[in-house]
Design a protein around this motif. Sequence first.
Motif, PDB file in Angstrom:
ATOM      1  N   GLN A  37      -9.136   1.752  -1.735  1.00  0.00           N
ATOM      2  CA  GLN A  37      -8.936   1.203  -0.392  1.00  0.00           C
ATOM      3  C   GLN A  37     -10.256   0.775   0.239  1.00  0.00           C
ATOM      4  OE1 GLN A  37      -6.139   3.222   2.098  1.00  0.00           O
ATOM      5  NE2 GLN A  37      -6.236   1.611   3.652  1.00  0.00           N
ATOM      6  N   LYS A  39       2.862   1.839  -3.222  1.00  0.00           N
ATOM      7  CA  LYS A  39       1.987   2.269  -4.302  1.00  0.00           C
ATOM      8  C   LYS A  39       1.665   3.763  -4.210  1.00  0.00           C
ATOM      9  CE  LYS A  39      -0.649  -1.396  -5.957  1.00  0.00           C
ATOM     10  NZ  LYS A  39      -1.555  -2.453  -5.547  1.00  0.00           N
ATOM     11  N   ASP A  40       1.361   4.194  -3.011  1.00  0.00           N
ATOM     12  CA  ASP A  40       0.943   5.582  -2.854  1.00  0.00           C
ATOM     13  C   ASP A  40       2.106   6.564  -2.841  1.00  0.00           C
ATOM     14  OD1 ASP A  40      -1.617   4.793  -2.952  1.00  0.00           O
ATOM     15  OD2 ASP A  40      -2.183   5.388  -0.918  1.00  0.00           O
ATOM     16  N   ARG A  53       0.821  -1.217   0.000  1.00  0.00           N
ATOM     17  CA  ARG A  53       0.000   0.000   0.000  1.00  0.00           C
ATOM     18  C   ARG A  53       0.854   1.265   0.000  1.00  0.00           C
ATOM     19  NH1 ARG A  53      -5.299  -1.187   1.503  1.00  0.00           N
ATOM     20  NH2 ARG A  53      -5.477  -3.353   2.147  1.00  0.00           N
ATOM     21  N   LEU A  88     -14.778   4.537   9.773  1.00  0.00           N
ATOM     22  CA  LEU A  88     -15.079   5.885   9.271  1.00  0.00           C
ATOM     23  C   LEU A  88     -15.974   6.680  10.218  1.00  0.00           C
ATOM     24  CD1 LEU A  88     -15.699   5.408   5.419  1.00  0.00           C
ATOM     25  CD2 LEU A  88     -13.602   6.033   6.581  1.00  0.00           C
ATOM     26  N   ASN A 116     -16.346  19.097  -6.944  1.00  0.00           N
ATOM     27  CA  ASN A 116     -15.041  18.601  -7.375  1.00  0.00           C
ATOM     28  C   ASN A 116     -14.368  19.584  -8.322  1.00  0.00           C
ATOM     29  OD1 ASN A 116     -15.164  16.308  -5.852  1.00  0.00           O
ATOM     30  ND2 ASN A 116     -15.791  14.964  -7.517  1.00  0.00           N
ATOM     31  N   ARG A 134      -6.275  18.234  -1.947  1.00  0.00           N
ATOM     32  CA  ARG A 134      -6.472  17.940  -3.355  1.00  0.00           C
ATOM     33  C   ARG A 134      -7.124  19.102  -4.106  1.00  0.00           C
ATOM     34  NH1 ARG A 134      -6.259  12.431  -4.545  1.00  0.00           N
ATOM     35  NH2 ARG A 134      -4.793  11.481  -3.122  1.00  0.00           N
ATOM     36  N   LEU A 162     -21.956  17.062  -6.769  1.00  0.00           N
ATOM     37  CA  LEU A 162     -20.632  16.436  -6.609  1.00  0.00           C
ATOM     38  C   LEU A 162     -19.658  16.978  -7.655  1.00  0.00           C
ATOM     39  CD1 LEU A 162     -18.952  14.017  -5.268  1.00  0.00           C
ATOM     40  CD2 LEU A 162     -19.542  12.796  -7.355  1.00  0.00           C
ATOM     41  N   ARG A 206     -13.821  14.060   0.436  1.00  0.00           N
ATOM     42  CA  ARG A 206     -12.401  14.175   0.155  1.00  0.00           C
ATOM     43  C   ARG A 206     -11.801  15.440   0.772  1.00  0.00           C
ATOM     44  NH1 ARG A 206     -11.548  14.431  -5.906  1.00  0.00           N
ATOM     45  NH2 ARG A 206     -11.939  16.633  -5.623  1.00  0.00           N
ATOM     46  N   ARG A 254       2.836   7.911  -6.051  1.00  0.00           N
ATOM     47  CA  ARG A 254       1.904   8.906  -6.623  1.00  0.00           C
ATOM     48  C   ARG A 254       1.570   9.986  -5.614  1.00  0.00           C
ATOM     49  NH1 ARG A 254      -3.548   5.180  -7.195  1.00  0.00           N
ATOM     50  NH2 ARG A 254      -3.131   3.819  -5.457  1.00  0.00           N
ATOM     51  N   ALA A 314     -15.038  10.048  -4.594  1.00  0.00           N
ATOM     52  CA  ALA A 314     -15.416   9.610  -5.936  1.00  0.00           C
ATOM     53  C   ALA A 314     -15.545  10.824  -6.834  1.00  0.00           C
ATOM     54  CB  ALA A 314     -16.733   8.859  -5.909  1.00  0.00           C
ATOM     55  N   ASP A 315     -15.355  10.571  -8.105  1.00  0.00           N
ATOM     56  CA  ASP A 315     -15.525  11.645  -9.073  1.00  0.00           C
ATOM     57  C   ASP A 315     -16.008  10.980 -10.360  1.00  0.00           C
ATOM     58  OD1 ASP A 315     -15.574  14.085 -10.239  1.00  0.00           O
ATOM     59  OD2 ASP A 315     -13.404  14.350 -10.322  1.00  0.00           O
ATOM     60  N   SER A 371      -6.814  -0.920  -5.082  1.00  0.00           N
ATOM     61  CA  SER A 371      -6.019   0.293  -5.167  1.00  0.00           C
ATOM     62  C   SER A 371      -4.835   0.098  -6.115  1.00  0.00           C
ATOM     63  CB  SER A 371      -5.529   0.610  -3.751  1.00  0.00           C
ATOM     64  OG  SER A 371      -4.546   1.585  -3.794  1.00  0.00           O
ATOM     65  N   GLY A 372      -4.653   1.040  -7.019  1.00  0.00           N
ATOM     66  CA  GLY A 372      -3.470   1.005  -7.887  1.00  0.00           C
ATOM     67  C   GLY A 372      -3.555   0.104  -9.104  1.00  0.00           C
ATOM     68  N   GLN A 411      -4.980   5.501   2.750  1.00  0.00           N
ATOM     69  CA  GLN A 411      -4.780   6.469   1.677  1.00  0.00           C
ATOM     70  C   GLN A 411      -5.179   7.865   2.153  1.00  0.00           C
ATOM     71  OE1 GLN A 411      -6.895   4.858  -1.720  1.00  0.00           O
ATOM     72  NE2 GLN A 411      -4.990   3.872  -2.387  1.00  0.00           N
ATOM     73  N   PHE A 462     -12.913   2.823   2.310  1.00  0.00           N
ATOM     74  CA  PHE A 462     -13.670   3.898   1.654  1.00  0.00           C
ATOM     75  C   PHE A 462     -14.854   3.378   0.851  1.00  0.00           C
ATOM     76  CE2 PHE A 462      -9.395   6.055   1.862  1.00  0.00           C
ATOM     77  CZ  PHE A 462      -9.738   6.814   2.957  1.00  0.00           C
ATOM     78  N   TYR A 485      -1.124  10.618 -11.624  1.00  0.00           N
ATOM     79  CA  TYR A 485      -2.418  10.561 -10.949  1.00  0.00           C
ATOM     80  C   TYR A 485      -2.198  10.228  -9.495  1.00  0.00           C
ATOM     81  CZ  TYR A 485      -4.247  10.395 -15.670  1.00  0.00           C
ATOM     82  OH  TYR A 485      -4.529  10.691 -16.957  1.00  0.00           O
ATOM     83  N   LYS A 486      -2.998  10.862  -8.667  1.00  0.00           N
ATOM     84  CA  LYS A 486      -2.900  10.563  -7.242  1.00  0.00           C
ATOM     85  C   LYS A 486      -3.921   9.499  -6.889  1.00  0.00           C
ATOM     86  CE  LYS A 486      -1.276  15.156  -6.353  1.00  0.00           C
ATOM     87  NZ  LYS A 486      -1.394  16.423  -5.663  1.00  0.00           N
ATOM     88  N   ALA A 487      -3.724   8.883  -5.757  1.00  0.00           N
ATOM     89  CA  ALA A 487      -4.707   7.908  -5.291  1.00  0.00           C
ATOM     90  C   ALA A 487      -6.059   8.601  -5.178  1.00  0.00           C
ATOM     91  CB  ALA A 487      -4.287   7.359  -3.942  1.00  0.00           C
ATOM     92  N   THR A 488      -7.067   7.969  -5.728  1.00  0.00           N
ATOM     93  CA  THR A 488      -8.388   8.584  -5.696  1.00  0.00           C
ATOM     94  C   THR A 488      -8.969   8.535  -4.281  1.00  0.00           C
ATOM     95  OG1 THR A 488      -8.748   7.815  -7.951  1.00  0.00           O
ATOM     96  CG2 THR A 488     -10.698   8.529  -6.716  1.00  0.00           C
ATOM     97  N   ILE A 489      -9.524   9.638  -3.864  1.00  0.00           N
ATOM     98  CA  ILE A 489     -10.203   9.687  -2.573  1.00  0.00           C
ATOM     99  C   ILE A 489     -11.642  10.095  -2.856  1.00  0.00           C
ATOM    100  CG2 ILE A 489     -10.346  10.869  -0.354  1.00  0.00           C
ATOM    101  CD1 ILE A 489      -7.353  11.293  -0.461  1.00  0.00           C
TER     102      ILE A 489
END
Lengths: 790, 207
Positions: B68, A491-492, A488, A610, A710, A656, A706, A648, A495, B44-45, B18-19, A572, B71, B38-42
């Motif tokens: 992940q 991977k992150d 994990r 969460l 965004n 972001r 949304l 987010r 990016r 939704a879009d 993820s990834g 993440q 989420f 691209y960054k890890a998506t957090i």
Amino acid sequence: MVTVYPPGKGQLLYARSKVYVHQDDHKSHNIPGWLVLVKPTYDAVNLDYVLAFIPETDVANEDKPALKEFEMNGLDGSDGENSLLGPSHDDSNENLHHADGHAGGGNGGNGNVQGFKSHIPKITRFIDRPRMQSLSSFQFGVTLRSLYSLQLRPGQMKSYHGSILLFVKDSIERLPILFYHDSESPGFQKELKVRSRNFAPFADNQTKGSTTVLYWGGDRLISVLKLYSVLETSSFESNVFLVNPTPEDRINFTPGLLQDRDHDGELTMKEIGENINEIVNNAKWTVLSGLASITKIAKDTVNNTVNNVLHDQRVPQPVKKLLKKHDVQKIGDEFDSANIYLAKWALAVQEEAEKSRKVLIGNPYYNNLIKSELGDNFIQLTPLEVSKATRMKPLTKLEWDSYFDVAGCLQITVDEVKDRIFHSGLEPEVRPEAWLFLLGVFPWDTSRNEREQLVATLKESYLNYKQNWVVDLDKQDHDEFWKDQKIRIDKDIKRTDRDLDIYKGNEAPKDTVIVATTDPTTAEATTEQAAENNGEDEEDNEDEEIKNPNLIALKNILFSYNELNINLGYVQGMNDLLSPIYYVLRDEPLSFWAFAGFMEPMERNFVKDLSGMKAQMLTLNELVQFMLPDLYVHLEKCDSNNLFFLFRMLLVWFKRELPFEDTMILWEVMWTNYRSSQFILFFALAILEKNSRIVMNNLKQFDQILRYMNDLSGRLDVNDLLIRAELLFLKFKQMVQLIDRKNDGVGFNQLSTKGEEKQKIPISKELRLLLSREPVIQKEVERTDETPFG
Amino acid sequence: MSGSHRKTVLKVIILGDSGVGKTSLMQQFINGKFSQQYKATIGADFLPKDMIIDDRQATMQIWDTAGQERFQSLGVAFYRGSDCCVLVYDVTNTKSFENLQSWRDEFLIQANIKDPDNFPFVVIGNKIDVKENKRLISSKKAQSLCNSLGNLPYFETSAKEAVNVEQAFDVVARNALQQEESADFNDDYTDAVNIHVDGDNYNSCAC
């Protein structure tokens, strides 16, 4: 002609009795007093004159006759024959007013305008110089120099008292509203008589735009103030008078006319009102064009799921029962947990929202209370409020250093430092040191020496955490959790902000080690890799090993954090929180501790169930109901009141959405906890507030909202939003205090009239917590072997 | 186009570990580009894309989600009304392949699909641009899983090099359209809020 001022006394230029501060709506709590304009010393210039409220109980006995006499006979003369001490004294260079024939400070003596002289004192009376503020009473004063503007609110109908609001420069805290109880004031009664006898109007400045044109106490005040300052009203808000405005003030004050579409491309309210079609046609962000084609919106998303589960014969009875109770404990049963848990999560948000809605929206008691005590449209931010509040220049290194004495000990209070940072942010070169304080690595009460020792200890201690996993080969080979974490994190890391200079590319440094670190592991690793890397192409291959030393540092920190906080694991978004810290500090061990400090309050965002995010979204939900009820009702119609579209933003504090530099400003402001430890929610509220018109007029469905939210990325003006957030916070606080007083006191029972339902408004625990500066801490539950990864 | 012609919107959800390249696939399909950044998506879009499928005009709404696990509980808010679900794995990552089935199951639950057996899924094995020795899941293995899950269409793609992406999404679009039509037919009154796009009057549509 020389007038001798008695010691400690100033000369009255205006005095009006029976002006009140309303503490709450209970009449016996109202504070009666005098509103006066005083020339404090003989040689004072106009700008020094003080407008003050003096509670009756604060008036010195010897001053009482002076005030009474002045109120009755000080101004009323229609011929103005005894202009003993007219404003003609101070035609100094500070002479500000030649705006029009009316406001001639210097040429005040030859006032040939009807009614003008009647505002010049015809008798000379002195009272104690008013205090500018008082801890023990409601007394306050403001010089004309520091007065930014006045807002007049003539009484409407017969039941309400007219009132005035004073706005002070460089402060967005409000002074108490002053209510003119004209019917109780002998001076006003006399004015009325003179007025009806001799129809020359005293008030050449009847406030425009109000439905009432009845003469009232505030009119006289304006006439008097016009002698000593330039008062300018605007077509935008005709009840508001700017005091000695600068050209900038004027521009800010008429946003619809002079200002460009403001900084971030958003349209002003006025334009929006005027021309919605143009906006739709011209809007540059893609959302609006995309909107027309969106369909299929889920209605009743959550309820459906739950109903289906409830009506599904296969679902066991106990589960159904659990579902009906929304704050059920986590269900451990693998078998059904997913859907039930999920439905519950979303349902809880919805249900809670509905519960609080009944209390906050459409409650007549609440609405009337806010209206009568704080004014119509109190909640809405006016362009005036926003434009007059400015943020300070970022704190410079020079100023920061001046806060410390030679030994490096802070010599002003922590609160003062935080106040400054909260209102300005930091210059980049201040950050490396200041962030360590803000993130709790350095205690505020240490000397430089102590901090140096601390740094040494912290570095050593970091190495211990790091060694834990670096040398534990068994763990690296066999611990499934650890292996999962490695995948994990790797991977992150690849990016994480790769567009930033320090994270770009994947080359190990030739021989200089960029990272200023005493950490042997990193140093070793980098040299080794540098050798390997020779001549390899620069392309960033996905499964390539991480060689960029700064990325390696990020990775090491995240791994080591798992040793410090063994329950949470990597989630993440944590990489997003770490990246700016390391960017600023460029030191692996210190970044680790600073990151750990940041994670203290942020852990609640990442816990497995969460629940911390849920709690914040619910609080924000209530806050929106409380502060932006119209928008809330709209969001409800669009199935969006669960505010998922802000997920987010709240998770990683707008990392972001904002440019990197702005993110850093936002975060350091948040870290002060100066207003509230959850000020981020007010920042989110400010975004909603600023965009509420567009949302309400154009967006009708969840996916539209949304998308719109965004798409705000890159268009958020962080300073403007911080100003709005603070204004909203202050209003929120004022409203909570008002309601609290109400709920405590006897006033509550007396207010509700006729058939109006008495409903005591409880300020929920969650909303009240927003006033606290103490961070909300929530830890992940203990991790066991059974805890699933992820 | 006649005045009252309806424009169809097809909602497509991309899921997977993820990834595995969900965001990259979406970007490649919609914008025809690939980036390492691209960054890890957090959260939704989604991105819309107008298409013509056999003379039918439609807008594809591609929803990109976070990989992940924790989420996923947000999915309930985002999956509703989907017309097709794309399950993505990474051919170099065994675990991402093994998780395909649970992604499917999770989706069916969260999106509240009424007829799971007939809901269209498309499976994509991404990153076939890697060297052969890095590849861990063979086409054969993948194909057999897809068959066992109900003959799901299967594609192998490279979002990086734009291999097969167009083709995969073409099938996604067709299947989504079919699903949309059958859903329309089955329950006219549920959530099919079609917006008329003839003229400038979308503001006046009920929501």
